[in-house]
Design a protein around this motif. Structure first.
Motif, PDB file in Angstrom:
ATOM      1  N   ILE A  26       0.817  -1.067   0.026  1.00  0.00           N
ATOM      2  CA  ILE A  26      -0.049   0.174   0.003  1.00  0.00           C
ATOM      3  C   ILE A  26       0.819   1.258   0.040  1.00  0.00           C
ATOM      4  O   ILE A  26       0.538   2.169  -0.874  1.00  0.00           O
ATOM      5  N   ILE A  27       2.075   1.364   0.890  1.00  0.00           N
ATOM      6  CA  ILE A  27       2.870   2.334   0.870  1.00  0.00           C
ATOM      7  C   ILE A  27       3.398   2.662  -0.456  1.00  0.00           C
ATOM      8  O   ILE A  27       3.745   3.756  -0.889  1.00  0.00           O
ATOM      9  N   CYS A  28       3.842   1.533  -1.220  1.00  0.00           N
ATOM     10  CA  CYS A  28       4.591   1.591  -2.379  1.00  0.00           C
ATOM     11  C   CYS A  28       3.404   2.118  -3.514  1.00  0.00           C
ATOM     12  O   CYS A  28       3.691   2.859  -4.274  1.00  0.00           O
ATOM     13  N   ALA A  29       2.644   1.637  -3.456  1.00  0.00           N
ATOM     14  CA  ALA A  29       1.235   2.234  -4.262  1.00  0.00           C
ATOM     15  C   ALA A  29       0.936   3.836  -4.208  1.00  0.00           C
ATOM     16  O   ALA A  29       0.880   4.536  -5.026  1.00  0.00           O
ATOM     17  N   LEU A  30       0.957   4.324  -2.808  1.00  0.00           N
ATOM     18  CA  LEU A  30       1.108   5.591  -2.468  1.00  0.00           C
ATOM     19  C   LEU A  30       2.203   6.566  -3.190  1.00  0.00           C
ATOM     20  O   LEU A  30       1.942   7.466  -3.524  1.00  0.00           O
TER      21      LEU A  30
ATOM     22  N   VAL B 232       9.165   3.839  -1.736  1.00  0.00           N
ATOM     23  CA  VAL B 232       9.790   2.560  -1.804  1.00  0.00           C
ATOM     24  C   VAL B 232      10.857   2.451  -0.426  1.00  0.00           C
ATOM     25  O   VAL B 232      10.656   1.283   0.262  1.00  0.00           O
ATOM     26  N   VAL B 233      11.506   3.649   0.091  1.00  0.00           N
ATOM     27  CA  VAL B 233      12.266   3.427   1.290  1.00  0.00           C
ATOM     28  C   VAL B 233      11.227   3.080   2.420  1.00  0.00           C
ATOM     29  O   VAL B 233      11.503   2.255   3.476  1.00  0.00           O
ATOM     30  N   VAL B 234      10.118   3.657   2.475  1.00  0.00           N
ATOM     31  CA  VAL B 234       9.033   3.462   3.808  1.00  0.00           C
ATOM     32  C   VAL B 234       8.634   2.148   3.578  1.00  0.00           C
ATOM     33  O   VAL B 234       8.488   1.581   4.710  1.00  0.00           O
ATOM     34  N   ALA B 235       8.257   1.713   2.350  1.00  0.00           N
ATOM     35  CA  ALA B 235       7.555   0.405   2.296  1.00  0.00           C
ATOM     36  C   ALA B 235       8.617  -0.772   2.739  1.00  0.00           C
ATOM     37  O   ALA B 235       8.187  -1.705   3.330  1.00  0.00           O
ATOM     38  N   ASP B 236       9.779  -0.454   2.213  1.00  0.00           N
ATOM     39  CA  ASP B 236      10.996  -1.585   2.694  1.00  0.00           C
ATOM     40  C   ASP B 236      11.072  -1.535   4.114  1.00  0.00           C
ATOM     41  O   ASP B 236      11.552  -2.658   4.384  1.00  0.00           O
ATOM     42  N   MET B 237      11.072  -0.405   4.823  1.00  0.00           N
ATOM     43  CA  MET B 237      11.065  -0.249   6.307  1.00  0.00           C
ATOM     44  C   MET B 237      10.023  -0.951   7.037  1.00  0.00           C
ATOM     45  O   MET B 237      10.246  -1.401   8.170  1.00  0.00           O
ATOM     46  N   SER B 238       8.728  -1.354   6.160  1.00  0.00           N
ATOM     47  CA  SER B 238       7.347  -1.752   6.919  1.00  0.00           C
ATOM     48  C   SER B 238       7.722  -3.129   7.050  1.00  0.00           C
ATOM     49  O   SER B 238       8.337  -3.886   6.455  1.00  0.00           O
TER      50      SER B 238
END
Length: 120
Positions: A92-96, A114-120
């Motif tokens: 979802i973060i990646c899609a955003l 991408v950076v935030v999604a990878d940390m999730s």
């Protein structure tokens, strides 16, 4: 020199990824296909954003880390596994991030996603 380092990084990434793919094929690893699919999408978005914004040969590694997770995802589809909320959150973060890229016309938004999604 950047060309050599970028290509070397890609080769090392493919070799190291092949060990995990082999572990999946032999049944020694039981990955979550959705998680690996999400990582493939994250890698594709990050690589594309880097390429579009003028990234150099380091982009090769980003695309290798799109191919490796996509391969693991396809191989792992034969397993019936449970996915956790982190996989959905990351996707979802990646899609955003992709939406931000389209709306703002700036690949940095996707890179941030991408950076935030990878940390999730």
């Amino acid at each position: 020199m950047n060309v050599v380092i970028g290509i070397l990084g890609g080769v090392v990434g493919l070799i190291s990824g092949s060990f995990y793919v082999r572990a999946v094929i032999t049944g020694k690893a039981r990955p979550h296909p959705f998680t690996w699919g999400a990582w493939a999408v994250i890698g594709a978005v990050g690589g594309t954003a880097d390429l579009v914004s003028g990234g150099g040969w380091g982009t090769v590694l980003l695309f290798v880390w799109t191919v490796v997770p996509a391969t693991v995802c396809v191989v792992a589809l034969r397993y019936n596994t449970h996915e956790d909320y982190g996989s959905w959150t990351g996707l979802i973060i990646c899609a955003l991030g992709i939406a931000g890229w389209v709306i703002l016309k700036n690949p940095l938004a996707a890179s941030f996603g991408v950076v935030v999604a990878d940390m999730s």
